[in-house]
Design a protein around this motif. Structure first.
Motif, PDB file in Angstrom:
ATOM      1  N   ASP A  27     -61.288  16.627 -61.228  1.00 24.48           N
ATOM      2  CA  ASP A  27     -60.599  17.639 -60.418  1.00 24.48           C
ATOM      3  C   ASP A  27     -59.122  17.703 -60.778  1.00 24.48           C
ATOM      4  N   GLU A  28     -58.534  16.544 -61.040  1.00 24.45           N
ATOM      5  CA  GLU A  28     -57.105  16.500 -61.385  1.00 24.45           C
ATOM      6  C   GLU A  28     -56.843  17.265 -62.689  1.00 24.45           C
ATOM      7  N   LYS A  67     -63.852  21.630 -50.465  1.00 20.30           N
ATOM      8  CA  LYS A  67     -62.826  20.589 -50.577  1.00 20.30           C
ATOM      9  C   LYS A  67     -61.834  20.948 -51.697  1.00 20.30           C
ATOM     10  N   LEU A  71     -57.709  21.667 -51.780  1.00 24.41           N
ATOM     11  CA  LEU A  71     -56.765  21.107 -52.765  1.00 24.41           C
ATOM     12  C   LEU A  71     -55.918  22.210 -53.391  1.00 24.41           C
ATOM     13  N   ARG A  75     -51.900  22.416 -52.998  1.00 27.22           N
ATOM     14  CA  ARG A  75     -51.123  22.223 -54.221  1.00 27.22           C
ATOM     15  C   ARG A  75     -50.261  23.436 -54.569  1.00 27.22           C
TER      16      ARG A  75
END
Length: 131
Positions: A27-28, A67, A71, A75
């Motif tokens: 995901d990052e 989810k 994020l 962000r």
């Protein structure tokens, strides 16, 4: 790796076009790649496809996508709109008429076209509701 298609749209023109497919392993990493696109294109919102079954029950991957939407919102500080993407892959496959492309290239095209169709559906439904 996993893949996600990205489309770019112009709401005032109700126009969406496929941009690219991002292949990622975390995901990052996906957020970093999206950050690059945000810097490049300066969007006003994200429109994210959320799969559902025909009976409108949530797809097993839906929780992960929701989810991830949270994020994205925290962000980038942009609105994240979730839209039903149930039939976009089927529709995208119909749009790919060339048969002599590799399986990998076809998957990439499907992801981008699906993203375009999701965004186009969002524009169409908002034109009708006047949003």
């Amino acid at each position: 790796g996993r893949r996600v298609g990205i489309a770019l749209g112009y709401q005032d023109l109700s126009l969406a076009r496929p941009l690219k497919t991002i292949v990622y392993s975390s995901d990052e990493e996906l957020l970093e790649r999206i950050a690059f696109e945000v810097k490049e294109w300066n969007p006003t919102r994200f429109v994210v496809g959320l799969p559902q079954y025909e009976d409108h029950k949530p797809h097993p991957i839906a929780k992960k996508i929701i989810k991830f939407c949270e994020l994205l919102e925290s962000r980038f500080g942009l609105e994240v709109v979730r839209v039903d993407e149930s039939f976009t892959s089927v529709e995208a496959e119909r749009l790919i008429v060339k048969k002599n492309i590799s399986r990998e290239k076809k998957k990439e095209l499907l992801d981008m076209l699906s993203a375009q169709l999701i965004l186009q559906d969002f524009f169409s439904s908002n034109v009708q509701t006047g949003a």
